[in-house]
Design a protein around this motif. Sequence first.
Motif, PDB file in Angstrom:
ATOM      1  N   ALA A 112      21.383  70.149  44.582  1.00 24.21           N
ATOM      2  CA  ALA A 112      21.221  71.483  44.027  1.00 24.21           C
ATOM      3  C   ALA A 112      22.541  71.969  43.429  1.00 24.21           C
ATOM      4  CB  ALA A 112      20.743  72.448  45.113  1.00 24.21           C
ATOM      5  N   ALA A 113      23.657  71.631  44.100  1.00 24.23           N
ATOM      6  CA  ALA A 113      24.973  71.988  43.575  1.00 24.23           C
ATOM      7  C   ALA A 113      25.261  71.242  42.278  1.00 24.23           C
ATOM      8  CB  ALA A 113      26.054  71.677  44.613  1.00 24.23           C
ATOM      9  N   ILE A 114      24.858  69.980  42.210  1.00 26.53           N
ATOM     10  CA  ILE A 114      25.033  69.215  40.978  1.00 26.53           C
ATOM     11  C   ILE A 114      24.250  69.873  39.852  1.00 26.53           C
ATOM     12  CG2 ILE A 114      24.476  67.029  39.827  1.00 26.53           C
ATOM     13  CD1 ILE A 114      25.089  65.616  42.484  1.00 26.53           C
ATOM     14  N   ASP A 115      23.039  70.320  40.146  1.00 26.08           N
ATOM     15  CA  ASP A 115      22.222  70.986  39.135  1.00 26.08           C
ATOM     16  C   ASP A 115      22.900  72.263  38.647  1.00 26.08           C
ATOM     17  OD1 ASP A 115      19.633  70.787  37.730  1.00 26.08           O
ATOM     18  OD2 ASP A 115      19.215  72.712  38.678  1.00 26.08           O
ATOM     19  N   LEU A 116      23.556  72.955  39.574  1.00 28.09           N
ATOM     20  CA  LEU A 116      24.297  74.162  39.213  1.00 28.09           C
ATOM     21  C   LEU A 116      25.454  73.820  38.273  1.00 28.09           C
ATOM     22  CD1 LEU A 116      24.011  77.165  40.159  1.00 28.09           C
ATOM     23  CD2 LEU A 116      25.892  76.713  41.718  1.00 28.09           C
ATOM     24  N   GLU A 117      26.153  72.743  38.576  1.00 28.35           N
ATOM     25  CA  GLU A 117      27.255  72.307  37.724  1.00 28.35           C
ATOM     26  C   GLU A 117      26.735  71.859  36.353  1.00 28.35           C
ATOM     27  OE1 GLU A 117      30.311  72.720  38.334  1.00 28.35           O
ATOM     28  OE2 GLU A 117      30.318  73.094  40.489  1.00 28.35           O
ATOM     29  N   GLN A 147      24.133  72.976  34.869  1.00 32.73           N
ATOM     30  CA  GLN A 147      23.779  74.192  34.136  1.00 32.73           C
ATOM     31  C   GLN A 147      25.008  74.786  33.472  1.00 32.73           C
ATOM     32  OE1 GLN A 147      21.131  77.850  35.379  1.00 32.73           O
ATOM     33  NE2 GLN A 147      23.186  78.208  36.165  1.00 32.73           N
ATOM     34  N   ALA A 148      26.112  74.857  34.220  1.00 35.42           N
ATOM     35  CA  ALA A 148      27.346  75.412  33.671  1.00 35.42           C
ATOM     36  C   ALA A 148      27.855  74.559  32.512  1.00 35.42           C
ATOM     37  CB  ALA A 148      28.409  75.509  34.767  1.00 35.42           C
ATOM     38  N   ILE A 149      27.802  73.246  32.665  1.00 37.81           N
ATOM     39  CA  ILE A 149      28.253  72.337  31.606  1.00 37.81           C
ATOM     40  C   ILE A 149      27.419  72.542  30.347  1.00 37.81           C
ATOM     41  CG2 ILE A 149      28.357  69.896  30.916  1.00 37.81           C
ATOM     42  CD1 ILE A 149      28.997  69.308  33.925  1.00 37.81           C
ATOM     43  N   ALA A 179      36.907  78.524  28.151  1.00 37.46           N
ATOM     44  CA  ALA A 179      35.658  77.804  28.363  1.00 37.46           C
ATOM     45  C   ALA A 179      35.888  76.299  28.440  1.00 37.46           C
ATOM     46  CB  ALA A 179      34.675  78.125  27.236  1.00 37.46           C
ATOM     47  N   THR A 180      36.775  75.791  27.605  1.00 33.23           N
ATOM     48  CA  THR A 180      37.060  74.351  27.600  1.00 33.23           C
ATOM     49  C   THR A 180      37.657  73.902  28.925  1.00 33.23           C
ATOM     50  OG1 THR A 180      37.396  74.349  25.201  1.00 33.23           O
ATOM     51  CG2 THR A 180      38.333  72.510  26.436  1.00 33.23           C
ATOM     52  N   LYS A 181      38.579  74.704  29.457  1.00 36.52           N
ATOM     53  CA  LYS A 181      39.186  74.397  30.755  1.00 36.52           C
ATOM     54  C   LYS A 181      38.130  74.444  31.864  1.00 36.52           C
ATOM     55  CE  LYS A 181      42.273  73.926  34.065  1.00 36.52           C
ATOM     56  NZ  LYS A 181      41.402  74.187  35.242  1.00 36.52           N
ATOM     57  N   ASN A 182      37.315  75.489  31.848  1.00 35.24           N
ATOM     58  CA  ASN A 182      36.282  75.618  32.874  1.00 35.24           C
ATOM     59  C   ASN A 182      35.281  74.460  32.800  1.00 35.24           C
ATOM     60  OD1 ASN A 182      37.549  77.985  33.533  1.00 35.24           O
ATOM     61  ND2 ASN A 182      35.901  79.342  32.872  1.00 35.24           N
ATOM     62  N   LEU A 183      34.920  74.084  31.579  1.00 40.39           N
ATOM     63  CA  LEU A 183      33.980  72.981  31.374  1.00 40.39           C
ATOM     64  C   LEU A 183      34.495  71.693  31.999  1.00 40.39           C
ATOM     65  CD1 LEU A 183      31.562  71.530  30.067  1.00 40.39           C
ATOM     66  CD2 LEU A 183      32.895  71.407  27.954  1.00 40.39           C
ATOM     67  N   GLU A 192      32.776  69.429  35.030  1.00 42.23           N
ATOM     68  CA  GLU A 192      32.474  68.002  34.896  1.00 42.23           C
ATOM     69  C   GLU A 192      33.060  67.221  36.076  1.00 42.23           C
ATOM     70  OE1 GLU A 192      32.058  67.519  30.041  1.00 42.23           O
ATOM     71  OE2 GLU A 192      34.037  67.319  30.982  1.00 42.23           O
ATOM     72  N   GLN A 193      34.268  67.615  36.508  1.00 38.88           N
ATOM     73  CA  GLN A 193      34.873  66.950  37.667  1.00 38.88           C
ATOM     74  C   GLN A 193      34.119  67.288  38.950  1.00 38.88           C
ATOM     75  OE1 GLN A 193      39.247  66.731  37.928  1.00 38.88           O
ATOM     76  NE2 GLN A 193      39.320  67.697  35.919  1.00 38.88           N
ATOM     77  N   HIS A 194      33.683  68.550  39.070  1.00 36.99           N
ATOM     78  CA  HIS A 194      32.882  68.929  40.234  1.00 36.99           C
ATOM     79  C   HIS A 194      31.608  68.091  40.291  1.00 36.99           C
ATOM     80  CE1 HIS A 194      34.670  73.295  39.992  1.00 36.99           C
ATOM     81  NE2 HIS A 194      35.555  72.393  40.365  1.00 36.99           N
ATOM     82  N   ARG A 195      30.923  67.995  39.157  1.00 35.39           N
ATOM     83  CA  ARG A 195      29.684  67.216  39.085  1.00 35.39           C
ATOM     84  C   ARG A 195      29.920  65.770  39.518  1.00 35.39           C
ATOM     85  NH1 ARG A 195      28.526  65.720  33.234  1.00 35.39           N
ATOM     86  NH2 ARG A 195      30.385  64.510  33.802  1.00 35.39           N
ATOM     87  N   ASP A 196      30.972  65.175  39.003  1.00 38.48           N
ATOM     88  CA  ASP A 196      31.244  63.774  39.322  1.00 38.48           C
ATOM     89  C   ASP A 196      31.577  63.593  40.798  1.00 38.48           C
ATOM     90  OD1 ASP A 196      30.826  63.270  36.660  1.00 38.48           O
ATOM     91  OD2 ASP A 196      32.960  63.088  36.147  1.00 38.48           O
ATOM     92  N   LEU A 197      32.347  64.524  41.340  1.00 34.30           N
ATOM     93  CA  LEU A 197      32.714  64.435  42.746  1.00 34.30           C
ATOM     94  C   LEU A 197      31.487  64.586  43.646  1.00 34.30           C
ATOM     95  CD1 LEU A 197      35.750  65.817  44.529  1.00 34.30           C
ATOM     96  CD2 LEU A 197      33.509  66.532  45.322  1.00 34.30           C
TER      97      LEU A 197
END
Length: 221
Positions: free
Chosen positions: A62-67, A69-71, A94-98, A102-107
Amino acid sequence: MKTAKTPFALPQLAAEWDPSPATSRRSLLLAGLLAGVGGAIGLRSLPGAAQSNTADIAILNAAIDLEQQAIWAYKTAAGKLSNTEVGKIVLEVATKNLKDHEQHRDLLAGAVRQLGGIPSRARDSYDLSTYIDNKEGNLDSDANIAKLALALEFDAALAYNDAFTQLSNKDLVAAASTIGPNEVAHATAIRAVFHSLDPSILVVPAPFVSAETRERWILKV
């Protein structure tokens, strides 16, 4: 009166997520490839990492899905920003946050694989109508795009605070909870942009990050 959906209830998302009962050998092999990523935040020796924990995997997915969505939202919004000074500033943030998302998603995907699960896949698009209907941002101007990003980031912080305490693996709680503060940092960075344009807008408008203080953090259209 229409009741607005709560967009930051990760446990509900986890309950609705239907994990595949089969664990592929390929996903377990990929876990080894991503071990270095997990190790960076303390996921090197998760107890029972080869065994699937359905509840933890559901929350992480669910957290990955949240990430995801943000991406998707940041990538979609990037093409709609103007070439003005304000648009360029918003794009820089926005570029920095993106990249962080992406790193959160991968982790998180690495953690799911270490638990023997299969990470949630990205969707083709995500529904942001709840935010738009509640006037918490839009995709029609630089300022409204930034306000939409702010709402998404703050709700992500709320989601992590709520959901990660429910993980049964305490090593995973400590490791994954390092993401939440980064989401708050994203929200404050966006508010800092607005503060630079209007000093009356506080960068940190409340002493707590909670559902009760959400209205003080969000900037309405």
